[in-house]
Motif scaffolding. Sequence first.
Motif, short mmCIF file in Angstrom:
data_model
loop_
_atom_site.label_atom_id
_atom_site.label_comp_id
_atom_site.label_asym_id
_atom_site.label_seq_id
_atom_site.Cartn_x
_atom_site.Cartn_y
_atom_site.Cartn_z
N ASN A 188 0.84 -1.19 0.00
CA ASN A 188 0.00 0.00 0.00
C ASN A 188 0.88 1.25 0.00
OD1 ASN A 188 -2.92 -1.03 0.45
ND2 ASN A 188 -1.77 -2.12 2.04
N ALA A 189 0.26 2.38 -0.15
CA ALA A 189 0.98 3.66 -0.11
C ALA A 189 0.19 4.67 0.71
CB ALA A 189 1.21 4.20 -1.53
N VAL A 190 0.90 5.66 1.21
CA VAL A 190 0.27 6.80 1.87
C VAL A 190 0.67 8.04 1.08
CG1 VAL A 190 0.12 8.22 3.94
CG2 VAL A 190 0.29 5.73 4.14
N ALA A 191 -0.33 8.72 0.50
CA ALA A 191 -0.09 9.97 -0.23
C ALA A 191 -0.43 11.12 0.71
CB ALA A 191 -0.96 10.01 -1.49
N PHE A 192 0.57 11.87 1.06
CA PHE A 192 0.29 12.93 2.02
C PHE A 192 0.36 14.31 1.39
CE2 PHE A 192 4.66 11.48 2.75
CZ PHE A 192 5.40 12.65 2.70
N GLY A 193 -0.30 15.22 2.07
CA GLY A 193 -0.27 16.62 1.65
C GLY A 193 0.82 17.34 2.41
N ILE A 223 -0.95 22.44 8.98
CA ILE A 223 0.03 21.49 8.46
C ILE A 223 0.12 20.33 9.44
CG2 ILE A 223 2.48 21.15 7.92
CD1 ILE A 223 2.56 24.14 7.15
N ALA A 224 0.13 19.11 8.93
CA ALA A 224 0.15 17.93 9.80
C ALA A 224 1.50 17.74 10.44
CB ALA A 224 -0.22 16.69 9.00
N ALA A 225 1.49 17.15 11.62
CA ALA A 225 2.73 16.72 12.27
C ALA A 225 3.14 15.38 11.70
CB ALA A 225 2.51 16.61 13.78
N PRO A 226 4.44 15.10 11.61
CA PRO A 226 4.88 13.81 11.07
C PRO A 226 4.28 12.61 11.78
CG PRO A 226 6.73 15.32 11.20
CD PRO A 226 5.58 16.00 11.89
N GLY A 227 4.04 12.75 13.08
CA GLY A 227 3.47 11.64 13.84
C GLY A 227 2.09 11.23 13.36
N GLU A 228 1.34 12.16 12.78
CA GLU A 228 0.01 11.83 12.26
C GLU A 228 0.11 10.91 11.06
OE1 GLU A 228 -3.01 15.34 13.02
OE2 GLU A 228 -1.10 16.16 12.28
N LEU A 229 1.13 11.11 10.26
CA LEU A 229 1.37 10.22 9.13
C LEU A 229 1.82 8.85 9.62
CD1 LEU A 229 1.43 10.13 6.01
CD2 LEU A 229 3.87 10.63 6.16
N ALA A 230 2.61 8.84 10.68
CA ALA A 230 3.09 7.57 11.24
C ALA A 230 1.94 6.69 11.69
CB ALA A 230 4.05 7.85 12.40
N GLU A 231 0.89 7.28 12.22
CA GLU A 231 -0.27 6.50 12.65
C GLU A 231 -0.91 5.79 11.45
OE1 GLU A 231 -1.48 6.00 15.63
OE2 GLU A 231 -0.72 7.60 16.94
N ALA A 232 -1.02 6.48 10.33
CA ALA A 232 -1.61 5.88 9.13
C ALA A 232 -0.74 4.74 8.62
CB ALA A 232 -1.79 6.95 8.05
N THR A 245 -4.99 -3.97 0.40
CA THR A 245 -3.79 -3.99 -0.42
C THR A 245 -4.04 -3.24 -1.73
OG1 THR A 245 -1.97 -5.39 -1.20
CG2 THR A 245 -4.21 -6.14 -1.71
N GLY A 246 -2.98 -2.67 -2.27
CA GLY A 246 -3.08 -1.92 -3.51
C GLY A 246 -3.74 -0.56 -3.37
N GLN A 247 -3.83 -0.06 -2.15
CA GLN A 247 -4.50 1.21 -1.91
C GLN A 247 -3.51 2.35 -1.71
OE1 GLN A 247 -7.95 1.22 -2.21
NE2 GLN A 247 -7.37 -0.84 -2.85
N VAL A 248 -3.90 3.52 -2.16
CA VAL A 248 -3.13 4.74 -1.90
C VAL A 248 -3.96 5.58 -0.94
CG1 VAL A 248 -2.00 6.77 -2.87
CG2 VAL A 248 -2.05 4.62 -4.18
N MET A 249 -3.63 5.50 0.33
CA MET A 249 -4.39 6.22 1.36
C MET A 249 -3.98 7.70 1.36
SD MET A 249 -4.31 5.76 5.51
CE MET A 249 -5.06 4.15 5.53
N THR A 250 -4.96 8.57 1.27
CA THR A 250 -4.69 10.01 1.24
C THR A 250 -4.78 10.58 2.65
OG1 THR A 250 -5.60 10.20 -0.99
CG2 THR A 250 -5.40 12.23 0.29
N VAL A 251 -3.71 11.24 3.07
CA VAL A 251 -3.66 11.90 4.38
C VAL A 251 -3.24 13.34 4.11
CG1 VAL A 251 -2.64 11.87 6.69
CG2 VAL A 251 -3.01 9.71 5.46
N ASP A 252 -4.23 14.20 3.86
CA ASP A 252 -3.89 15.55 3.38
C ASP A 252 -4.73 16.66 3.98
OD1 ASP A 252 -6.34 15.16 2.15
OD2 ASP A 252 -5.67 15.82 0.17
N GLY A 253 -5.48 16.38 5.04
CA GLY A 253 -6.29 17.42 5.65
C GLY A 253 -7.39 17.93 4.75
#
Length: 266
Positions: A188-193, A223-232, A245-253
């Motif tokens: 999987n992936a995490v796409a962040f803002g 703006i998000a703190a790095p720890g918020e991305l770590a939770e995802a 699986t195969g998902q790109v989770m968006t974490v961008d506020g």
Amino acid sequence: MSFSIEGKTAIVTGAANGVGLAIARHFANKGANVMLADMDEPKLVKECGDTSDESTLRYFAGDLRERLTMANLISATLDAFDRVDILVNGSRQLLTTDPLDLEDDSVEQLLSQNLTTAYRMSQLAARRMIKQAEDQAEGQVGAIINLSSIAARRTHPDLLGYSVSCAALDQMTRSMAVALAPHRIRVNAVAFGSVMSASLADSLKENRDYRSEIEHHTPLGRIAAPGELAEAVQFLASDGAGFVTGQVMTVDGGRTLLDPAAAPAH
């Protein structure tokens, strides 16, 4: 279903600072064994502190664009912890691109750093995960999480190379998820803002108006703190995401819910 990663062994690349370091620290706090990998050895030494045999934090310094270095990272992790359960491909680079400059090689650099390195590391980690699970009849064998960006879905000419490399990484995530699914490895992936990464922190120092511009274009207004991305990332690494699986989770506020063409995209 538990979101625990306690007792698992994770490799986190790009772990000397910013988002990668936050993920590595978070994983260690949650009971995982963590190998931090980066080119910046002095920073790794500073962050890891005690690396005795009892420590759950170890570090590996080297240029992961080199295949031998990648293989050595896997070997070092096995020497320290005997296995690899989780790979976080967090080694990323952000450069601006001049689309009309024939001497500009930023696209090649970013594809090498942000895509090819993640691909090769995923191959090596997956092969190890498969080998160590030869006698494991059921359950998750391993998890790979790629760090991407919402720049993959937005158009900003100055970030052409970065956007292309992230879009390619997202597609690689989907393709490898299908390829590795029969081996019970999830990808999987995490796409962040806008997360307070090292590169963003530097940008904010250079341009004081940049923060307010980002906040204006983010529905949650910050703006998000790095720890918020770590939770995802922890969620995707855990057995609790066993059918993801195969998902790109968006974490961008909420950034991608809006569509201002000129809004910064990282």
